[in-house]
Design an enzyme around this catalytic site. Structure first.
Site, PDB file in Angstrom:
ATOM      1  N   LYS A 294       0.832  -1.213   0.000  1.00 32.34           N
ATOM      2  CA  LYS A 294       0.000   0.000   0.000  1.00 32.34           C
ATOM      3  C   LYS A 294       0.867   1.265   0.000  1.00 32.34           C
ATOM      4  O   LYS A 294       0.484   2.293  -0.529  1.00 32.34           O
ATOM      5  CB  LYS A 294      -0.886  -0.041   1.242  1.00 32.34           C
ATOM      6  CG  LYS A 294      -1.939   1.033   1.327  1.00 32.34           C
ATOM      7  CD  LYS A 294      -2.922   0.679   2.422  1.00 32.34           C
ATOM      8  CE  LYS A 294      -3.842   1.813   2.773  1.00 32.34           C
ATOM      9  NZ  LYS A 294      -4.816   1.406   3.797  1.00 32.34           N
TER      10      LYS A 294
ATOM     11  N   GLU B 111     -10.745   6.041   5.385  1.00 30.32           N
ATOM     12  CA  GLU B 111     -10.788   5.070   6.495  1.00 30.32           C
ATOM     13  C   GLU B 111     -11.376   5.639   7.784  1.00 30.32           C
ATOM     14  O   GLU B 111     -12.261   5.012   8.382  1.00 30.32           O
ATOM     15  CB  GLU B 111      -9.384   4.498   6.729  1.00 30.32           C
ATOM     16  CG  GLU B 111      -9.014   3.508   5.632  1.00 30.32           C
ATOM     17  CD  GLU B 111      -7.531   3.272   5.456  1.00 30.32           C
ATOM     18  OE1 GLU B 111      -6.737   3.709   6.326  1.00 30.32           O
ATOM     19  OE2 GLU B 111      -7.150   2.654   4.450  1.00 30.32           O
TER      20      GLU B 111
END
Ligand code: AMP
Length: 533
Positions: A76, A181
């Site tokens: 990521k 998130e």
């Protein structure tokens, strides 16, 4: 309840270290976390090649010390980055797997075994993880799954978001929405609190999200009726649990050097064994104050044995811990809120289990207890599943009433020819989205017939400090003295954080436009080709 088939759209937390998938179940009137093929609720974001097959999740992680060069973790951190970026270069140095520069300055991961090479872009590696989660969901639900909401760190820039979208397409998913998130965690929190009769109608919530590789802080207004308004976001996409592990590894390498007069830092297998041991020790240090790290035959047949104390752990990471609190301060400032007006401090992400961090946060908020009622590992996927159900038109009333108002994490602006070092901000950071902002510029020289616009993202005063997104040229400007012809620039950002930019010659209406980050940049044909490979 609607007549929709339950659980056909999933929510995915594509984490740096672990990923998690969830879906809404009408039958149980709630979100459920979907276990993977091994029955675990979270799956390591790890992909490996053993010379025969591609391994994902636990299967990849379990062989990491045997096959460190062909095992990729925390990919990521490479998503949507440039190979030459200083942070990427630093990351590459500490990873045992090989990363080379691909076309368009993209980092490319190379697996090598017995003179056979396999190359993957970060999006392709992420798509393998996503496909694994998709398959776990399909096995659990007993039907094909295509629609998904995927979460990204709030502080991800456009390129990183685009790369995540592309990974979704490669995995055969229709990415309905990318959601930040901490916002996703706030949805989980909001839903959790909605049943509480004593809960006030509106609350200011600060979400502190520290995972394996990214850190986000968000300030939100959560209403009992189901609306979530993001006031400000901040953070750093290159710091997290992995950073702490690395510092512990470096410390152990130094101890070994001092004691044995041997440098193991070039030995990938030894370093990987140390990393695995340090990560475990770090977790244990959240519940104990000292832990032994013992590894047999670590390097050249020599064992390693050392005690690591919580105090030492806190000392080597103190700089990062202080930086987290600075980000909280900045986020409050950006959201125009005093810390005493924050009603709840919600912590999510595995690294928020570190006691020192919790203590620093409590002290910063003058003794306010932290909200730990939502599961730190699952809250993000949970919120994404709620949004997936909302966008697909199923779920209970609370799910259907959900209204999300997010903000731009970073400022967006342009530099125009001749004035190209300074950033002219069109959409300031923390502007509520969707948004449309216009700004009028003028020609820079006499008889100028075309202008090049460079689009950037970031907080630097000068464009060289920011992220270059794209460029386009507007022509057909009628010749006139400098400054006479006006050029109207329009920045439009949609609910996914996807930006379109257009420019128009005011006097003639001649227009050019570009979309910076478009969903599914990879054509389905290319996706199919990569899938077959
Ligand atoms: P996430 O990305 O939210 O899954 O967080 C994963 C990170 O949290 C990894 O770096 C883990 O090592 C870290 N982590 C998990 N549990 C603990 C713990 N008890 N103490 C410290 N770090 C932890």
């Amino acid at each position: 309840m609607t007549g929709r088939v339950e659980g056909t759209a999933i929510g995915i937390d594509l984490g740096t270290t672990y990923s998690c998938v969830a879906a809404w179940f009408d039958k149980h009137n709630r979100v459920e976390i979907i276990p993977n093929q091994l029955g675990n609720r979270i799956t390591p974001s790890c992909v490996a090649w053993d010379g025969m097959q591609i391994l994902v999740g636990e299967a990849a992680k379990n062989q990491i010390t045997k096959n460190p060069n062909n095992t990729v973790f925390d990919v990521k951190r490479l998503m949507g980055t440039r190979f030459s970026d200083g942070i990427v270069q630093k990351d590459i140095c500490t990873r045992p797997f090989k990363v080379i520069e691909g076309s368009g300055e993209k980092p490319i991961i190379v697996f090598e075994r017995e003179s056979i090479e396999k190359k993957f872009s970060p999006e392709e590696i992420s798509s393998i993880i996503l496909r694994n989660l998709k398959e776990a969901a399909e096995a659990y639900l007993g039907r094909t799954v295509t629609d998904a909401v995927i979460t990204v760190p709030a502080y991800f820039n456009d390129k990183q978001r685009q790369a995540t979208m592309d990974a979704g397409v490669l995995a055969g998913l229709n990415v309905m929405r990318l959601i930040n998130e901490p916002t996703s965690a706030a949805i989980a929190y909001g839903l959790d609190k909605s049943a509480d009769v004593n809960c006030p109608d509106e609350k200011n919530v600060l979400v502190f999200d520290l995972g394996g590789g990214t850190f986000d802080v968000s300030l939100l207004k959560v209403s009992k009726a189901g609306s979530i308004t993001v006031k400000a976001v901040g953070g750093d996409t290159h710091v997290g649990g992995e950073t702490f592990d690395q510092l512990m590894v470096n410390h152990c390498v130094e101890i070994f050097k001092k004691r044995e007069n041997k440098d193991l830092s070039e030995n990938a297998r030894a370093k990987m064994r140390l990393k695995v041991a340090c990560e475990k020790a770090k977790r244990d240090l959240s519940s104990t104050i000292q832990i032994p790290i013992e590894i047999d035959c670590l390097y050249e047949g020599i064992d390693f044995s050392s005690k690591f104390s919580r105090a030492k752990f806190e000392e080597i990471n103190a700089g990062f811990f202080n930086m987290f609190i600075k980000h909280v301060e900045n986020c409050l400032r950006d959201g125009n809120m005093d810390k005493k007006d924050v009603d709840e401090v919600v912590i999510v992400g595995g690294s928020t289990r570190i006691p020192k961090l919790q203590q620093m946060l409590i002290e910063f908020f003058d003794g306010k207890p932290l909200c730990k009622s939502i599961n730190a590992d699952e809250a993000v996927a949970y919120g994404a599943a709620v949004l997936a159900a909302n966008l697909s038109g199923y779920g209970n009333k609370m799910v259907q009433y959900l209204v999300l108002l997010d903000v731009t994490p970073l400022s967006l602006g342009i530099a125009i020819e001749k004035d190209d070092e300074k950033m002219s901000v069109v959409i300031p950071r923390n502007t509520p989205i969707p948004t449309i902002k216009e700004q009028v510029y003028q020609t820079q020289s006499d008889n100028q017939v075309r202008v090049r616009f460079d689009v950037f993202q970031g907080e630097g005063r000068y464009v060289k400090e920011n992220i270059f997104l794209d460029t386009f040229t507007l022509d057909g400007i009628p010749p006139a003295p400098k400054g006479v012809e006006k050029l109207k620039v329009c920045f439009k950002m949609d609910a996914n954080g996807i930006l379109s930019v257009s420019a128009e010659v005011v006097s003639t209406g001649n227009k050019r436009s570009i979309t910076i980050a478009k969903s599914g940049d990879l054509s389905n044909k290319k996706a199919k080709k990569i899938e077959n490979e």
